[in-house]
Enzyme design. Structure first.
Site, short mmCIF file in Angstrom:
data_model
loop_
_atom_site.label_atom_id
_atom_site.label_comp_id
_atom_site.label_asym_id
_atom_site.label_seq_id
_atom_site.Cartn_x
_atom_site.Cartn_y
_atom_site.Cartn_z
N ASP A 2 25.34 -45.56 -3.80
CA ASP A 2 25.89 -44.34 -4.41
C ASP A 2 25.59 -43.20 -3.44
O ASP A 2 24.54 -43.20 -2.78
CB ASP A 2 25.18 -44.09 -5.77
N THR A 6 27.84 -37.29 -8.06
CA THR A 6 27.76 -36.96 -9.49
C THR A 6 26.73 -37.84 -10.19
O THR A 6 26.44 -37.63 -11.37
CB THR A 6 29.13 -37.17 -10.20
N ASP A 27 27.91 -43.19 1.26
CA ASP A 27 29.22 -42.76 0.77
C ASP A 27 30.22 -43.86 1.13
O ASP A 27 30.46 -44.12 2.32
CB ASP A 27 29.56 -41.43 1.47
N LYS A 62 39.75 -39.48 -1.85
CA LYS A 62 39.21 -40.32 -0.77
C LYS A 62 38.45 -41.54 -1.30
O LYS A 62 38.56 -42.63 -0.77
CB LYS A 62 38.28 -39.49 0.14
N ASN A 70 37.45 -49.71 1.99
CA ASN A 70 36.19 -50.17 2.59
C ASN A 70 35.53 -51.25 1.74
O ASN A 70 35.02 -52.25 2.26
CB ASN A 70 35.20 -49.00 2.74
N ALA A 85 36.87 -50.73 -10.92
CA ALA A 85 36.87 -49.91 -12.14
C ALA A 85 38.09 -49.01 -12.08
O ALA A 85 38.12 -48.04 -11.33
CB ALA A 85 35.59 -49.09 -12.22
N TYR A 116 42.96 -37.84 -9.56
CA TYR A 116 42.24 -39.00 -10.11
C TYR A 116 43.22 -40.12 -10.44
O TYR A 116 43.03 -41.27 -10.03
CB TYR A 116 41.48 -38.56 -11.35
N THR A 146 34.58 -43.90 -22.66
CA THR A 146 33.33 -44.58 -22.95
C THR A 146 32.23 -43.54 -23.12
O THR A 146 32.29 -42.49 -22.50
CB THR A 146 32.99 -45.55 -21.81
#
Ligand code: UDP
Length: 282
Positions: A2, A6, A27, A62, A70, A85, A116, A146
């Protein structure tokens, strides 16, 4: 892995002593190198709150595009199973209701939410291309709203927003007239569905969510009943392209995975409120 844009290390601190757990701060939009073997890749990286992706539009595009490329490249190199996801946002402001996986959606590509929605639509497209071209074992979960413990109090999404406001005795900010609907799935049900999908041989997208639908105004009233001292409802402008309805059709998850949600809203929301109550005290 991660980059904590966020996310928070607090959410994984209970694993810190576990020798089978390793955290890598990186990243995914940058090349990923990992020496060990990999069996499964769960690609969940992305801002997911409308507040966040409006603040971080380029990072959101991105991570869904370069980040997914990647992560698929890594899956290919390691012969790993890959799970993407994805989201109910691929349906945009849907014209069919409830949403089935064969609905192609109604998305505004240049609206503020488009960063998004289109990133996730691209992510689905490249995942299927890697499956068809390189034979990678891929799965796609379309996650509907969720909620549960470990959400950020100020993440902007409706569950932490209303619960946080109610606990602080502040007004509950309903956007628009509150007639828009959402269907809320408790996090443990979502995880069970995702795990079953990861272990299945289903390569088509699968909706995972709770079909119990309510209006946002109704949700605000439920929170006010559950939290003594909650403020009254105030109305604020509806965000651009805010979907008017959303409810998953979970027929595919039921038949292919034998899955359906088991945690009723009344139980899940009580757990969530106690989590936020503790967070507000510290
Ligand atoms: N919403 C609201 N007040 C808030 C936050 C959200 O009325 O303080 C509404 C929002 O306009 C949307 C619904 O609640 O109709 C769910 O919003 P959320 O940000 O949780 O995610 P979305 O389902 O839109 O992706």
């Amino acid at each position: 892995m991660d980059n904590l844009l966020t996310g928070s290390l607090d959410n994984i601190s209970h694993h810190s002593e576990n020798p089978d757990f390793e955290f890598i701060q990186h990243d995914v939009t940058r090349f990923i190198s990992y020496e060990g073997e990999i069996d499964f890749i769960f690609h969940f990286a992305s801002p997911a709150s409308p507040f966040d992706y409006l603040e971080l539009p380029i990072q959101t595009l991105k991570v869904g595009s370069l980040g997914t490329h990647n992560a698929l490249g890594l899956a290919r190199a390691k012969g790993a199973t890959f799970l993407l996801a994805s989201t109910s946002e691929v349906y945009g402001d849907p014209l069919i209701h409830p949403q089935t996986e064969d609905y192609w959606g109604n998305v505004n590509p240049i609206g503020p939410r488009g960063v998004y929605d289109e990133a996730k639509r691209f992510a689905e497209a490249i995942t299927m291309a890697y499956h068809r071209t390189h034979g990678i074992d891929t799965k796609i979960v379309r996650i509907f709203n969720t909620y549960g413990p470990r959400m950020r109090l100020h993440d902007g999404r409706v569950v932490p927003a209303f619960v946080g406001q109610a606990l602080a005795g502040q007004p509950i900010t309903v956007f628009g007239d509150g007639s828009q609907t959402r269907s809320f799935c408790y996090v443990s049900d979502l995880i069970d569905g995702i795990f079953r999908l990861a272990c299945s041989d289903c390569h088509e997208p699968v909706n995972i969510g709770n079909p119990r639908e309510m209006t946002i105004l109704e949700f605000a009233e439920r929170i006010r009943e559950l939290i003594p001292g909650a403020g009254s409802v105030v109305h604020e402008p509806l965000p651009v392209d805010d979907p008017k309805v959303r409810q998953p059709n979970i027929g595919r998850a039921r038949s292919l995975l034998g899955w359906e949600p088991v945690v009723p809203f009344e139980e899940g929301i009580v757990e969530t409120i106690s989590y936020f109550r503790e967070k507000c005290l510290v």
